[in-house]
Design a protein around this motif. Structure first.
Motif, PDB file in Angstrom:
ATOM      1  N   HIS A  55      -7.529   3.541   0.949  1.00 26.54           N
ATOM      2  CA  HIS A  55      -8.272   4.370   0.010  1.00 26.54           C
ATOM      3  C   HIS A  55      -8.036   3.526  -1.390  1.00 26.54           C
ATOM      4  O   HIS A  55      -8.871   4.100  -2.587  1.00 26.54           O
ATOM      5  CB  HIS A  55      -7.541   5.676  -0.320  1.00 26.54           C
ATOM      6  N   SER A  56      -7.454   2.661  -1.714  1.00 27.53           N
ATOM      7  CA  SER A  56      -7.445   1.972  -2.989  1.00 27.53           C
ATOM      8  C   SER A  56      -8.885   1.615  -3.411  1.00 27.53           C
ATOM      9  O   SER A  56      -9.447   0.863  -2.556  1.00 27.53           O
ATOM     10  CB  SER A  56      -6.238   0.761  -2.875  1.00 27.53           C
ATOM     11  N   MET A  57      -9.448   1.791  -4.552  1.00 27.68           N
ATOM     12  CA  MET A  57     -10.751   1.456  -4.800  1.00 27.68           C
ATOM     13  C   MET A  57     -10.901   0.052  -5.441  1.00 27.68           C
ATOM     14  O   MET A  57     -11.722  -0.339  -5.739  1.00 27.68           O
ATOM     15  CB  MET A  57     -11.337   2.476  -5.735  1.00 27.68           C
TER      16      MET A  57
ATOM     17  N   GLU B  64       0.903  -1.224  -0.071  1.00 27.94           N
ATOM     18  CA  GLU B  64       0.101   0.012   0.041  1.00 27.94           C
ATOM     19  C   GLU B  64       0.818   1.103   0.090  1.00 27.94           C
ATOM     20  O   GLU B  64       0.535   2.278  -0.592  1.00 27.94           O
ATOM     21  CB  GLU B  64      -0.864   0.108   1.347  1.00 27.94           C
ATOM     22  N   ALA B  65       1.952   1.065   0.664  1.00 30.55           N
ATOM     23  CA  ALA B  65       2.996   2.295   0.864  1.00 30.55           C
ATOM     24  C   ALA B  65       3.491   2.565  -0.496  1.00 30.55           C
ATOM     25  O   ALA B  65       3.512   3.805  -1.215  1.00 30.55           O
ATOM     26  CB  ALA B  65       4.046   2.052   1.694  1.00 30.55           C
ATOM     27  N   GLU B  66       3.872   1.524  -1.423  1.00 27.37           N
ATOM     28  CA  GLU B  66       4.430   1.614  -2.672  1.00 27.37           C
ATOM     29  C   GLU B  66       3.467   2.352  -3.637  1.00 27.37           C
ATOM     30  O   GLU B  66       3.587   3.102  -4.407  1.00 27.37           O
ATOM     31  CB  GLU B  66       4.924   0.104  -3.121  1.00 27.37           C
ATOM     32  N   CYS B  67       2.135   1.696  -3.509  1.00 26.67           N
ATOM     33  CA  CYS B  67       1.170   2.320  -4.490  1.00 26.67           C
ATOM     34  C   CYS B  67       0.693   3.753  -3.960  1.00 26.67           C
ATOM     35  O   CYS B  67       0.398   4.603  -5.054  1.00 26.67           O
ATOM     36  CB  CYS B  67      -0.018   1.327  -4.187  1.00 26.67           C
ATOM     37  N   ALA B  68       0.845   4.079  -2.764  1.00 28.41           N
ATOM     38  CA  ALA B  68       0.602   5.394  -2.459  1.00 28.41           C
ATOM     39  C   ALA B  68       1.613   6.431  -3.270  1.00 28.41           C
ATOM     40  O   ALA B  68       1.309   7.408  -3.732  1.00 28.41           O
ATOM     41  CB  ALA B  68       0.589   5.932  -1.056  1.00 28.41           C
ATOM     42  N   LEU B  69       2.851   6.134  -3.104  1.00 26.19           N
ATOM     43  CA  LEU B  69       3.912   6.612  -3.945  1.00 26.19           C
ATOM     44  C   LEU B  69       3.674   6.676  -5.534  1.00 26.19           C
ATOM     45  O   LEU B  69       3.856   7.916  -5.930  1.00 26.19           O
ATOM     46  CB  LEU B  69       5.353   5.992  -3.322  1.00 26.19           C
ATOM     47  N   CYS B  70       3.316   5.727  -5.921  1.00 27.26           N
ATOM     48  CA  CYS B  70       3.109   5.488  -7.086  1.00 27.26           C
ATOM     49  C   CYS B  70       2.067   6.445  -7.430  1.00 27.26           C
ATOM     50  O   CYS B  70       2.106   7.161  -8.788  1.00 27.26           O
ATOM     51  CB  CYS B  70       2.656   4.018  -7.866  1.00 27.26           C
ATOM     52  N   THR B  71       0.899   6.568  -6.821  1.00 23.81           N
ATOM     53  CA  THR B  71      -0.068   7.456  -7.024  1.00 23.81           C
ATOM     54  C   THR B  71       0.081   8.924  -7.034  1.00 23.81           C
ATOM     55  O   THR B  71      -0.080   9.664  -7.816  1.00 23.81           O
ATOM     56  CB  THR B  71      -1.494   6.917  -5.782  1.00 23.81           C
ATOM     57  N   PHE B  72       0.909   9.051  -6.056  1.00 24.75           N
ATOM     58  CA  PHE B  72       1.452  10.518  -5.903  1.00 24.75           C
ATOM     59  C   PHE B  72       2.186  10.730  -7.190  1.00 24.75           C
ATOM     60  O   PHE B  72       2.038  11.939  -7.819  1.00 24.75           O
ATOM     61  CB  PHE B  72       2.232  10.682  -4.811  1.00 24.75           C
ATOM     62  N   PHE B  73       3.230   9.986  -7.532  1.00 29.94           N
ATOM     63  CA  PHE B  73       3.885  10.354  -8.644  1.00 29.94           C
ATOM     64  C   PHE B  73       3.278  10.462 -10.075  1.00 29.94           C
ATOM     65  O   PHE B  73       3.498  11.102 -10.906  1.00 29.94           O
ATOM     66  CB  PHE B  73       5.050   9.193  -9.078  1.00 29.94           C
TER      67      PHE B  73
ATOM     68  N   GLY C 190      -1.409  -6.108  -6.777  1.00 31.11           N
ATOM     69  CA  GLY C 190      -2.398  -5.983  -6.085  1.00 31.11           C
ATOM     70  C   GLY C 190      -2.757  -4.690  -5.254  1.00 31.11           C
ATOM     71  O   GLY C 190      -4.068  -4.802  -4.853  1.00 31.11           O
ATOM     72  N   GLY C 191      -2.110  -3.801  -5.316  1.00 33.42           N
ATOM     73  CA  GLY C 191      -2.484  -2.528  -4.328  1.00 33.42           C
ATOM     74  C   GLY C 191      -3.249  -1.861  -5.142  1.00 33.42           C
ATOM     75  O   GLY C 191      -4.539  -1.298  -4.730  1.00 33.42           O
ATOM     76  N   GLY C 192      -2.853  -1.118  -6.330  1.00 26.34           N
ATOM     77  CA  GLY C 192      -4.001  -0.614  -7.163  1.00 26.34           C
ATOM     78  C   GLY C 192      -3.496   1.138  -6.541  1.00 26.34           C
ATOM     79  O   GLY C 192      -2.727   1.288  -5.872  1.00 26.34           O
ATOM     80  N   LEU C 193      -4.503   2.025  -7.379  1.00 28.58           N
ATOM     81  CA  LEU C 193      -3.929   3.461  -7.030  1.00 28.58           C
ATOM     82  C   LEU C 193      -4.841   4.042  -5.595  1.00 28.58           C
ATOM     83  O   LEU C 193      -5.814   3.205  -5.190  1.00 28.58           O
ATOM     84  CB  LEU C 193      -4.396   4.320  -8.222  1.00 28.58           C
ATOM     85  N   THR C 194      -4.166   4.616  -5.047  1.00 28.31           N
ATOM     86  CA  THR C 194      -4.719   5.218  -3.709  1.00 28.31           C
ATOM     87  C   THR C 194      -5.514   6.631  -3.898  1.00 28.31           C
ATOM     88  O   THR C 194      -5.793   6.573  -4.878  1.00 28.31           O
ATOM     89  CB  THR C 194      -3.493   5.065  -2.611  1.00 28.31           C
ATOM     90  N   ARG C 195      -5.161   7.223  -2.915  1.00 30.17           N
ATOM     91  CA  ARG C 195      -5.929   8.570  -2.765  1.00 30.17           C
ATOM     92  C   ARG C 195      -4.603   9.729  -3.140  1.00 30.17           C
ATOM     93  O   ARG C 195      -3.640   9.722  -2.788  1.00 30.17           O
ATOM     94  CB  ARG C 195      -6.546   8.901  -1.502  1.00 30.17           C
ATOM     95  N   VAL C 196      -5.248  10.756  -4.024  1.00 33.93           N
ATOM     96  CA  VAL C 196      -4.289  11.731  -4.601  1.00 33.93           C
ATOM     97  C   VAL C 196      -4.035  12.724  -3.452  1.00 33.93           C
ATOM     98  O   VAL C 196      -4.766  12.754  -2.192  1.00 33.93           O
ATOM     99  CB  VAL C 196      -4.859  12.518  -5.626  1.00 33.93           C
ATOM    100  N   THR C 197      -3.096  13.449  -3.340  1.00 34.22           N
ATOM    101  CA  THR C 197      -2.659  14.336  -2.426  1.00 34.22           C
ATOM    102  C   THR C 197      -3.027  15.837  -2.651  1.00 34.22           C
ATOM    103  O   THR C 197      -2.955  16.751  -1.900  1.00 34.22           O
ATOM    104  CB  THR C 197      -1.012  14.394  -2.311  1.00 34.22           C
ATOM    105  N   GLY C 198      -3.418  16.001  -4.149  1.00 36.59           N
ATOM    106  CA  GLY C 198      -3.477  17.441  -4.443  1.00 36.59           C
ATOM    107  C   GLY C 198      -2.360  18.486  -4.486  1.00 36.59           C
ATOM    108  O   GLY C 198      -2.462  19.623  -4.629  1.00 36.59           O
ATOM    109  N   ALA C 199      -1.267  17.564  -4.519  1.00 38.62           N
ATOM    110  CA  ALA C 199      -0.041  18.493  -4.379  1.00 38.62           C
ATOM    111  C   ALA C 199       0.195  19.522  -5.378  1.00 38.62           C
ATOM    112  O   ALA C 199       0.951  20.550  -5.380  1.00 38.62           O
ATOM    113  CB  ALA C 199       1.102  17.608  -4.248  1.00 38.62           C
ATOM    114  N   THR C 200      -0.336  19.278  -6.694  1.00 37.75           N
ATOM    115  CA  THR C 200      -0.143  20.111  -7.831  1.00 37.75           C
ATOM    116  C   THR C 200      -1.563  20.826  -8.213  1.00 37.75           C
ATOM    117  O   THR C 200      -1.507  21.083  -9.248  1.00 37.75           O
ATOM    118  CB  THR C 200       0.253  19.289  -8.921  1.00 37.75           C
ATOM    119  N   SER C 201      -2.390  21.107  -7.292  1.00 41.98           N
ATOM    120  CA  SER C 201      -3.471  21.867  -7.704  1.00 41.98           C
ATOM    121  C   SER C 201      -3.212  23.289  -8.187  1.00 41.98           C
ATOM    122  O   SER C 201      -1.996  23.496  -7.998  1.00 41.98           O
ATOM    123  CB  SER C 201      -4.450  21.889  -6.495  1.00 41.98           C
ATOM    124  N   GLY C 202      -4.216  24.265  -8.274  1.00 41.57           N
ATOM    125  CA  GLY C 202      -4.041  25.340  -8.733  1.00 41.57           C
ATOM    126  C   GLY C 202      -3.738  26.265  -7.492  1.00 41.57           C
ATOM    127  O   GLY C 202      -4.429  27.173  -7.405  1.00 41.57           O
TER     128      GLY C 202
END
Ligand SMILES: [Fe+2]
Ligand SMILES: [Fe+2]
Lengths: 353, 364
Positions: B29-31, A117-126, A177-189
């Motif tokens: 949060h993974s869907m 899950e940690a790896e996937c959180a990082l991948c989602t962020f990237f 197995g992890g999938g994408l997690t939740r975004v961080t919004g780091a690059t919002s406007g």
């Protein structure tokens, strides 16, 4: 066909007298025929101010009746130039890779849930941040005079690199197995974000120097973050690309430092702004936001149970980010700020020592 | 240094710092936990990822953040200026595959072209090659300026298209790079800049990406494609052969996306067919004038005829054949798209050569 409609199409050769400088014979060198090899004679001369509004290739003969369709806003050399643009572009082409076939995906094996899950959180962020560095240079390309096409080409290569980064991290997130997690919004406007810069150099200092600089240091620690050969290779290849993107920013700042003393204070102000955001803000995966720093600590420590150990490695990475940032700014010519007390960075490094 | 000792070295200086306990709010949060895509014969490709929710491509993507498709949302983030947020504005089913194909077929002008195979050509022929390439450089430049203008406005929901266009823009830069090198490596130089009729039409089409695609690829794309094809057939050496072969293959990919996208847009969006029809009616005149333009047309004829003399008869006949092929391919594409062209612009129609014009000159 009505005969009157048929255009009169004789062979015209008058253009043969209206061409660019004639008699150029560039020779390939050890690295093939590079853009540097063809920067010869008038074809290698760059204008300080470009008046090319028709989009002609640099050195082509002007045609007075050509439309002024360029609409270029970046037309002065010091606004965009860097001395090693040809090198960075050629290197980018030499070092392209494929996320489909150059990553040993078969080496990925199931991981403990917290690590996955940690790896996937990082991948989602990237996935979220990689393409800032794709969208933003793309936005600038068509605004830059093609007289500076070598610099433009480096940006275009970056846009492709970032597409591939986005793609490799998406692949990793969905491969184990992890999938994408939740975004961080780091690059919002956000005002002051990379997206919204109104000046090219300001954008480049935000994106290439602070943002991608921090990402580069982290990618270089991929040996510690990656849990298998596929992930390690993914970080290694991305680091190679990021190094070019960071180099663009540093070399451009260096050029500007040498040629535009009137802009020094303005650049210092951009650097102040970047340095006052702790560690390049939310676009830094090792930065202060919990989503990515906690995930990184889990990966670095080898699981939740080793969180503290992982977090200390993360602190060491932050320290390294700051040190490398300092080296880059020094190399760009703006190093005085670390000695005259203007920059908070040396103090931050001391806190981590 | 072993990994353990490297880590020890790294952390020694921060051993005194207290570690705040993690909150772990980002977890859970993974869907679609359990997703495991595996690589196939051609590696792990972008299209392979479209499984379950990750493959659900919505008709509209209102999210103006960089949330990747299939990731959980974080409400409250200020939007970014993504203006193209509907699938019909950008989509083509082939985008993901074309992206991977483009990456596999990448090439490097500096080292993949046998530059040493260049040898001096008669002055008129060298001038003609350099002139033709100068205009092709400008066409590729307009293409990449158009792509980058639109690509950054495309929303994240359709990342496959953004990624394909990222590669496409660099491909255009690579064509410019190769053409410039060819011009400056064989005793010549650059030619006269383009009059810029179609380049202007392309850069002025700011109503939407779909409309720009009509100009870049449907109206002008076949002319460019046929120039590459005929230049390949008339290449003077291995260097030119390799350049034009690559350009032809690259351009064919760009055309595939373009036609796929237009078909999709027409099928999904009421009124799109009629808009395209209008655009073609206006654009055909500009395209005809671009083809008639004496500079590029004559330079091509000199290349095909092997010099000025041969250019007048044989070269012009070959140019007429090129134009005929381009217009026929254009009309075939319109038919495939279901966009009627019963009455093509008279100026374009006038360029369709008679049998007489297509005849090469009699030789003694
Ligand atoms: Fe990147
Ligand atoms: Fe980057």
């Amino acid at each position: 066909m009505r005969v009157s409609d048929a255009p009169h199409l004789d062979l015209d050769t008058s253009w043969m007298e209206r061409m660019g400088e004639w008699g150029t014979a560039a020779q390939p060198g050890k690295r093939g025929l590079t853009l540097e090899d063809i920067r010869i004679g008038p074809y290698g001369e760059l204008p300080e101010e470009s008046d090319n509004m028709s989009g002609r290739p640099r050195g082509a003969a002007e045609r007075p009746e050509a439309y002024r369709i360029g609409g270029y806003t970046v037309r002065s050399k010091k606004e965009i130039w860097l001395d090693n643009a040809t090198f960075l572009y050629e290197e980018a082409l030499q070092r392209q890779w494929s996320s489909a076939t150059d990553i040993p995906w078969e080496t990925i094996a199931p991981l403990a849930d917290d690590i996955e899950e940690a790896e996937c959180a990082l991948c989602t962020f990237f996935n979220e941040v990689e393409f800032v560095a794709g969208d933003v240079p793309a936005r600038w390309v068509a605004n830059i005079s093609p007289d500076f096409f070598e610099a433009r080409n480096v940006l275009l290569a970056q846009v492709q690199d970032e597409a591939r980064h986005m793609d490799v991290f998406r692949k990793r997130a969905l491969a184990n197995g992890g999938g994408l997690t939740r975004v961080t919004g780091a690059t919002s406007g956000f005002i002051g974000g990379i997206d919204l810069s109104r000046d090219f150099t300001e954008m480049s200092s935000r994106m290439h120097v602070s943002g991608e600089g921090a990402v580069l240091t982290m990618f270089r620690m991929g040996e510690l973050v990656g849990q298998n050969p596929a992930e390690k290779r993914m970080y290694r290849l991305c680091a190679q690309d990021e190094a070019r993107h960071v180099a663009f920013g540093i070399m451009h700042l260096r050029y500007l430092h040498a040629t535009a003393p009137e802009r020094h204070e303005e650049i210092e102000a951009y650097l102040d702004e970047a340095e006052n955001l702790p560690l390049a803000g939310g676009t830094n995966p090792a930065g202060p936001q919990a989503e990515t720093s906690e995930a990184l600590a889990i990966l670095l420590g080898g699981g939740k149970q080793h969180y503290d150990e992982g977090f200390r490695i993360l602190l060491a990475i932050r320290k390294r980010q700051l040190k490398e940032y300092m080296q880059r700014v020094v190399s760009a010519g703006f190093g005085e700020r670390f000695e005259n007390g203007r920059s908070p960075v040396p103090g931050r490094i001391a806190e981590l020592s | 240094m072993t990994q353990t000792s490297r880590v020890k070295n790294l952390t020694a200086s921060v051993a005194h710092i207290d570690v705040p306990p993690p909150k772990l709010q980002w977890m859970g949060h993974s869907m679609q936990w359990g997703t495991r895509v595996t690589k196939g014969e051609h590696g792990l490709r972008l299209g392979d990822l479209n499984v379950g929710i990750y493959g659900e491509i919505p008709q509209h993507w209102e999210d103006q953040s960089r949330r990747p498709r299939g990731a959980a949302d974080l409400p409250g983030m200020p939007p970014l200026p993504y203006h193209l947020r509907s699938k019909h504005q950008v989509w083509a089913d082939s985008a993901a595959d074309l992206y991977e194909e483009a990456i596999q077929h990448r090439w490097i002008p500096a080292t993949d072209i046998p530059w040493n195979a260049l040898s001096p050509l008669p002055d008129d022929v060298e001038r003609a090659v350099c002139q033709v390439l100068t205009e092709l450089m400008q066409a590729a430049n307009a293409e990449l300026e158009c792509i980058t203008y639109w690509q950054e406005q495309m929303s994240y929901g359709y990342h496959e298209v953004k990624q394909l266009l990222a590669v496409t823009a660099l491909t255009c830069a690579r064509h410019i790079d190769a053409f410039r090198k060819r011009c400056l490596a064989n005793g010549g130089g650059l030619g006269l800049e383009s009059r810029g009729r179609m380049n202007r039409a392309i850069l002025e089409s700011r109503g939407g990406w779909t409309e720009a695609v009509v100009y870049v690829y449907v109206l002008r794309g076949f002319y460019i494609q046929n120039q590459y094809r005929f230049l390949l057939a008339h290449a003077h050496n291995a260097a030119e052969r390799v350049i034009f072969a690559h350009c032809l293959a690259d351009h064919a990919r760009h055309m595939t996306y373009a036609l796929d996208h237009l078909k999709y847009a027409i099928n999904q969006q009421d009124g799109q067919r009629a808009v395209i029809q209008t655009l073609l009616s206006i654009g055909e005149r500009t395209m005809a004038r671009e083809m008639e333009e004496p500079v590029q047309r004559s330079a091509l004829a000199v290349v095909f005829g092997g010099g000025i003399e041969g250019g007048r008869q044989e070269g012009m006949a070959t140019w007429h054949a090129l134009v005929r092929s381009a217009i026929h391919e254009y009309l075939d594409a319109c038919e495939w798209l279901g966009v009627k062209r019963n009455m093509i612009h008279r100026r374009l129609n006038a360029l369709l050569p008679s049998d007489e014009q297509l005849k090469p000159p009699a030789r003694d």
